[in-house]
Motif scaffolding. Structure first.
Motif: not given
Ligand code: MG
Length: 255
Positions: A106, A169, A200, A202, A234
């Motif tokens: 991600d 997260h 992550c 961000e 991110e």
């Molecule tokens: Mg994310």
């Protein structure tokens, strides 16, 4: 529960991260005035599939596309559309990820569309630097609050608004795992950061007020309350004995 990853799992996460970052690099040459956000989404989709991976945002919580694509005052969760055509001076955030071998990547990046106003560039550069400040704080023994504190302090000192309602997260077999990683907070507070954690970070940073609103009739798109632009960068990282490691390296974009 925070799930710590083994060395072998971290290698799988690295592969998911490589593909997720590659999708953002693949679309970079196409981010120009006249392109639709739908076309950018299609390039993301094709790239992720070409790598043998699956677009993990597609159908996640019923999201209808491969990437969240958010323009100017849209902070996050913009839905790609054939009728949304980018124009000179816009900024556009693409947030996307790939899943392969059961593990997720991600990442997000805010691009300039042609020539962008200096104050908007400053917003983007500050947000990008704040992400790096957050990553630098992600060392074993620190706490989640140290990350948010670093991001918040850096951005607010420059007069920007830090979005509170959405956060980074944990990530692994699921796109969203524990812990939540806010972009604000108190140093020394929150869960302890341990080797084997994958998270992550961000920052979502507004040029003006931190306040946001939801687009009427659209369950997804989040806007700034004052209509001023927002930036969002991110990275997915692993916390290791030797410090943070970026699992979504973007040498073409971040250089
Ligand atoms: Mg994310």
């Amino acid at each position: 529960m925070i799930i710590l990853k083994t060395t072998q799992e971290l290698e799988l996460m690295r592969e998911a991260g490589r593909i997720s970052a590659g999708a953002l690099e693949a679309i970079a040459p196409f981010v120009k005035p006249g392109v639709s956000t739908w076309e950018l989404d299609k390039i993301c989709y094709d790239y992720i599939k070409s790598q043998g991976a699956e677009p993990n945002f597609l159908n996640l919580y019923d999201f209808p596309a491969t990437a969240c694509i958010s323009v100017n005052d849209e902070v996050i969760h913009g839905i790609p559309s054939k009728s949304r055509i980018l124009k000179e001076g816009d900024i556009v955030t693409v947030d996307t990820g790939a899943k392969i071998n059961g593990y997720n990547g991600d990442n997000a990046y805010t691009y300039y569309v042609g020539e962008v106003a200096p104050e908007v560039q400053r917003l983007c550069e500050t947000t990008k630097e704040a992400l790096m400040k957050g990553i630098e704080a992600a060392v074993p023994g620190n706490r989640v609050g140290d990350i948010g504190h670093a991001v918040q302090e850096y951005c607010e000192a420059r007069g920007f608004g830090v979005v509170r309602e959405y956060e980074g997260h944990g990530i692994g077999n699921k796109v969203h795992e524990e812990p939540g990683v806010p972009n604000f907070g108190k140093a020394g507070r929150g869960p302890r950061l341990l080797p084997g954690m994958t998270i992550c970070i961000e920052p979502m940073i507004n040029m003006g007020t931190a306040n946001i609103k939801q687009k009427p009739g659209d369950d997804w798109t989040v806007y700034t309350a004052d209509g001023k632009p927002a930036a969002h960068y991110e990275h997915m990282i692993a916390i290791t004995e030797n410090g943070p490691v970026i699992l979504t390296p973007r040498p073409l974009l971040d250089s």
